[in-house]
Scaffold this motif. Sequence first.
Motif, PDB file in Angstrom:
ATOM      1  N   MET A   1      12.260  -8.477  -5.704  1.00  0.00           N
ATOM      2  CA  MET A   1      11.746  -9.156  -4.532  1.00  0.00           C
ATOM      3  C   MET A   1      10.211  -9.209  -4.639  1.00  0.00           C
ATOM      4  SD  MET A   1      12.202  -8.151  -0.493  1.00  0.00           S
ATOM      5  CE  MET A   1      13.862  -8.712  -0.358  1.00  0.00           C
ATOM      6  N   LYS A   2       9.670 -10.333  -4.331  1.00  0.00           N
ATOM      7  CA  LYS A   2       8.220 -10.501  -4.368  1.00  0.00           C
ATOM      8  C   LYS A   2       7.618 -10.033  -3.048  1.00  0.00           C
ATOM      9  CE  LYS A   2       8.380 -14.433  -7.479  1.00  0.00           C
ATOM     10  NZ  LYS A   2       8.040 -15.835  -7.666  1.00  0.00           N
ATOM     11  N   ASP A   3       6.333  -9.629  -3.084  1.00  0.00           N
ATOM     12  CA  ASP A   3       5.646  -9.167  -1.875  1.00  0.00           C
ATOM     13  C   ASP A   3       5.724 -10.192  -0.752  1.00  0.00           C
ATOM     14  OD1 ASP A   3       4.986  -6.789  -3.073  1.00  0.00           O
ATOM     15  OD2 ASP A   3       2.886  -7.299  -3.413  1.00  0.00           O
ATOM     16  N   GLU A   4       5.551 -11.464  -1.086  1.00  0.00           N
ATOM     17  CA  GLU A   4       5.542 -12.504  -0.039  1.00  0.00           C
ATOM     18  C   GLU A   4       6.920 -12.715   0.593  1.00  0.00           C
ATOM     19  OE1 GLU A   4       5.547 -14.502  -4.118  1.00  0.00           O
ATOM     20  OE2 GLU A   4       4.267 -13.048  -3.154  1.00  0.00           O
ATOM     21  N   ASP A   5       7.973 -12.189  -0.040  1.00  0.00           N
ATOM     22  CA  ASP A   5       9.325 -12.301   0.512  1.00  0.00           C
ATOM     23  C   ASP A   5       9.669 -11.179   1.493  1.00  0.00           C
ATOM     24  OD1 ASP A   5       9.748 -14.573  -1.046  1.00  0.00           O
ATOM     25  OD2 ASP A   5      10.544 -13.391  -2.709  1.00  0.00           O
ATOM     26  N   ILE A   6       8.810 -10.187   1.599  1.00  0.00           N
ATOM     27  CA  ILE A   6       9.062  -9.046   2.477  1.00  0.00           C
ATOM     28  C   ILE A   6       8.591  -9.366   3.885  1.00  0.00           C
ATOM     29  CG2 ILE A   6       8.560  -6.615   2.913  1.00  0.00           C
ATOM     30  CD1 ILE A   6       8.092  -6.341  -0.134  1.00  0.00           C
ATOM     31  N   ASP A   7       9.455  -9.169   4.864  1.00  0.00           N
ATOM     32  CA  ASP A   7       9.121  -9.419   6.268  1.00  0.00           C
ATOM     33  C   ASP A   7       8.440  -8.171   6.847  1.00  0.00           C
ATOM     34  OD1 ASP A   7       8.911 -10.171   8.903  1.00  0.00           O
ATOM     35  OD2 ASP A   7      11.055  -9.985   9.328  1.00  0.00           O
ATOM     36  N   CYS A   8       7.157  -8.274   7.113  1.00  0.00           N
ATOM     37  CA  CYS A   8       6.376  -7.156   7.658  1.00  0.00           C
ATOM     38  C   CYS A   8       5.979  -7.405   9.112  1.00  0.00           C
ATOM     39  CB  CYS A   8       5.119  -6.936   6.815  1.00  0.00           C
ATOM     40  SG  CYS A   8       5.449  -6.476   5.111  1.00  0.00           S
ATOM     41  N   SER A   9       6.615  -8.371   9.752  1.00  0.00           N
ATOM     42  CA  SER A   9       6.216  -8.771  11.099  1.00  0.00           C
ATOM     43  C   SER A   9       6.393  -7.658  12.133  1.00  0.00           C
ATOM     44  CB  SER A   9       6.982 -10.016  11.534  1.00  0.00           C
ATOM     45  OG  SER A   9       8.376  -9.746  11.569  1.00  0.00           O
ATOM     46  N   ASP A  10       7.261  -6.683  11.869  1.00  0.00           N
ATOM     47  CA  ASP A  10       7.477  -5.612  12.836  1.00  0.00           C
ATOM     48  C   ASP A  10       6.625  -4.378  12.536  1.00  0.00           C
ATOM     49  OD1 ASP A  10       8.869  -5.022  10.512  1.00  0.00           O
ATOM     50  OD2 ASP A  10      10.500  -3.994  11.563  1.00  0.00           O
ATOM     51  N   ILE A  11       5.737  -4.471  11.539  1.00  0.00           N
ATOM     52  CA  ILE A  11       4.867  -3.353  11.176  1.00  0.00           C
ATOM     53  C   ILE A  11       3.479  -3.618  11.756  1.00  0.00           C
ATOM     54  CG2 ILE A  11       3.829  -2.054   9.293  1.00  0.00           C
ATOM     55  CD1 ILE A  11       6.200  -2.997   7.553  1.00  0.00           C
ATOM     56  N   PRO A  12       2.986  -2.747  12.648  1.00  0.00           N
ATOM     57  CA  PRO A  12       1.664  -2.984  13.241  1.00  0.00           C
ATOM     58  C   PRO A  12       0.550  -2.790  12.208  1.00  0.00           C
ATOM     59  CG  PRO A  12       2.520  -0.854  13.939  1.00  0.00           C
ATOM     60  CD  PRO A  12       3.611  -1.527  13.147  1.00  0.00           C
ATOM     61  N   GLU A  13      -0.543  -3.520  12.412  1.00  0.00           N
ATOM     62  CA  GLU A  13      -1.716  -3.366  11.554  1.00  0.00           C
ATOM     63  C   GLU A  13      -2.339  -1.987  11.780  1.00  0.00           C
ATOM     64  OE1 GLU A  13      -3.122  -5.487   9.275  1.00  0.00           O
ATOM     65  OE2 GLU A  13      -1.425  -6.835   9.564  1.00  0.00           O
ATOM     66  N   ALA A  14      -2.913  -1.412  10.733  1.00  0.00           N
ATOM     67  CA  ALA A  14      -3.605  -0.129  10.864  1.00  0.00           C
ATOM     68  C   ALA A  14      -4.892  -0.333  11.656  1.00  0.00           C
ATOM     69  CB  ALA A  14      -3.921   0.441   9.491  1.00  0.00           C
ATOM     70  N   THR A  15      -5.209   0.633  12.525  1.00  0.00           N
ATOM     71  CA  THR A  15      -6.420   0.552  13.334  1.00  0.00           C
ATOM     72  C   THR A  15      -7.623   1.071  12.544  1.00  0.00           C
ATOM     73  OG1 THR A  15      -6.161   2.764  14.269  1.00  0.00           O
ATOM     74  CG2 THR A  15      -5.061   0.942  15.438  1.00  0.00           C
ATOM     75  N   GLU A  16      -8.815   0.761  13.018  1.00  0.00           N
ATOM     76  CA  GLU A  16     -10.036   1.278  12.385  1.00  0.00           C
ATOM     77  C   GLU A  16     -10.039   2.804  12.405  1.00  0.00           C
ATOM     78  OE1 GLU A  16     -12.518  -0.288  10.762  1.00  0.00           O
ATOM     79  OE2 GLU A  16     -11.423  -2.169  10.990  1.00  0.00           O
ATOM     80  N   GLU A  17      -9.563   3.385  13.502  1.00  0.00           N
ATOM     81  CA  GLU A  17      -9.510   4.847  13.617  1.00  0.00           C
ATOM     82  C   GLU A  17      -8.575   5.443  12.560  1.00  0.00           C
ATOM     83  OE1 GLU A  17      -7.620   7.864  16.809  1.00  0.00           O
ATOM     84  OE2 GLU A  17      -9.199   6.557  17.618  1.00  0.00           O
ATOM     85  N   GLN A  18      -7.426   4.809  12.365  1.00  0.00           N
ATOM     86  CA  GLN A  18      -6.488   5.281  11.342  1.00  0.00           C
ATOM     87  C   GLN A  18      -7.103   5.152   9.948  1.00  0.00           C
ATOM     88  OE1 GLN A  18      -3.321   2.635  12.519  1.00  0.00           O
ATOM     89  NE2 GLN A  18      -2.055   4.347  13.258  1.00  0.00           N
ATOM     90  N   MET A  19      -7.780   4.065   9.704  1.00  0.00           N
ATOM     91  CA  MET A  19      -8.399   3.861   8.397  1.00  0.00           C
ATOM     92  C   MET A  19      -9.511   4.875   8.138  1.00  0.00           C
ATOM     93  SD  MET A  19      -6.606   1.604   6.982  1.00  0.00           S
ATOM     94  CE  MET A  19      -7.575   1.326   5.511  1.00  0.00           C
ATOM     95  N   ALA A  20     -10.240   5.247   9.190  1.00  0.00           N
ATOM     96  CA  ALA A  20     -11.309   6.238   9.042  1.00  0.00           C
ATOM     97  C   ALA A  20     -10.752   7.607   8.659  1.00  0.00           C
ATOM     98  CB  ALA A  20     -12.116   6.334  10.332  1.00  0.00           C
ATOM     99  N   GLN A  21      -9.512   7.871   9.029  1.00  0.00           N
ATOM    100  CA  GLN A  21      -8.886   9.158   8.728  1.00  0.00           C
ATOM    101  C   GLN A  21      -8.100   9.130   7.413  1.00  0.00           C
ATOM    102  OE1 GLN A  21      -6.513  10.237  12.114  1.00  0.00           O
ATOM    103  NE2 GLN A  21      -8.245  10.235  13.507  1.00  0.00           N
ATOM    104  N   ALA A  22      -7.973   7.974   6.820  1.00  0.00           N
ATOM    105  CA  ALA A  22      -7.180   7.830   5.594  1.00  0.00           C
ATOM    106  C   ALA A  22      -7.842   8.555   4.424  1.00  0.00           C
ATOM    107  CB  ALA A  22      -7.012   6.352   5.261  1.00  0.00           C
ATOM    108  N   VAL A  23      -7.024   9.028   3.504  1.00  0.00           N
ATOM    109  CA  VAL A  23      -7.513   9.646   2.276  1.00  0.00           C
ATOM    110  C   VAL A  23      -7.629   8.549   1.227  1.00  0.00           C
ATOM    111  CG1 VAL A  23      -7.002  11.309   0.456  1.00  0.00           C
ATOM    112  CG2 VAL A  23      -6.428  11.855   2.823  1.00  0.00           C
ATOM    113  N   LEU A  24      -8.834   8.379   0.691  1.00  0.00           N
ATOM    114  CA  LEU A  24      -9.053   7.373  -0.348  1.00  0.00           C
ATOM    115  C   LEU A  24      -8.570   7.919  -1.681  1.00  0.00           C
ATOM    116  CD1 LEU A  24     -12.665   6.273   0.617  1.00  0.00           C
ATOM    117  CD2 LEU A  24     -10.530   5.133   1.191  1.00  0.00           C
TER     118      LEU A  24
END
Length: 77
Positions: A1-24
Motif C-alpha cells: 500500500m502506498k502512503d497516499e492510499d492510507i486514510d489518515c482523516s481520523d488522526i488529529p494533527e500534532a500540536t506545537e506543544e506535542q512537537m516541542a516535547q518530541a524526541v528528535l
Amino acid sequence: MKDEDIDCSDIPEATEEQMAQAVLRVGGVPLERGKQQVNMLLDTFIVEYFRRKAGDEDYQVLINATLSEYIQHNPLH
C-alpha cells in the motif's frame, strides 16, 4: 500500500506543544535540540541563490530551513 492510499482523516494533527516535547532522532539515535556551527564548502551558485532568495534576511537561516524541510520529506529509511 502506498502512503497516499492510507486514510489518515481520523488522526488529529500534532500540536506545537506535542512537537516541542518530541524526541528528535536521526537513524533511530536521539539527538539534542539546538544548533551546531559547521564550516563547509558550497558551490558559488548555491550561496548566491540563497542570498538573493533571502533578500534582507539571513541566507544561512534559509539554507537551514530548506534542508530541514527536505529531511522531513525524505527520511533515511
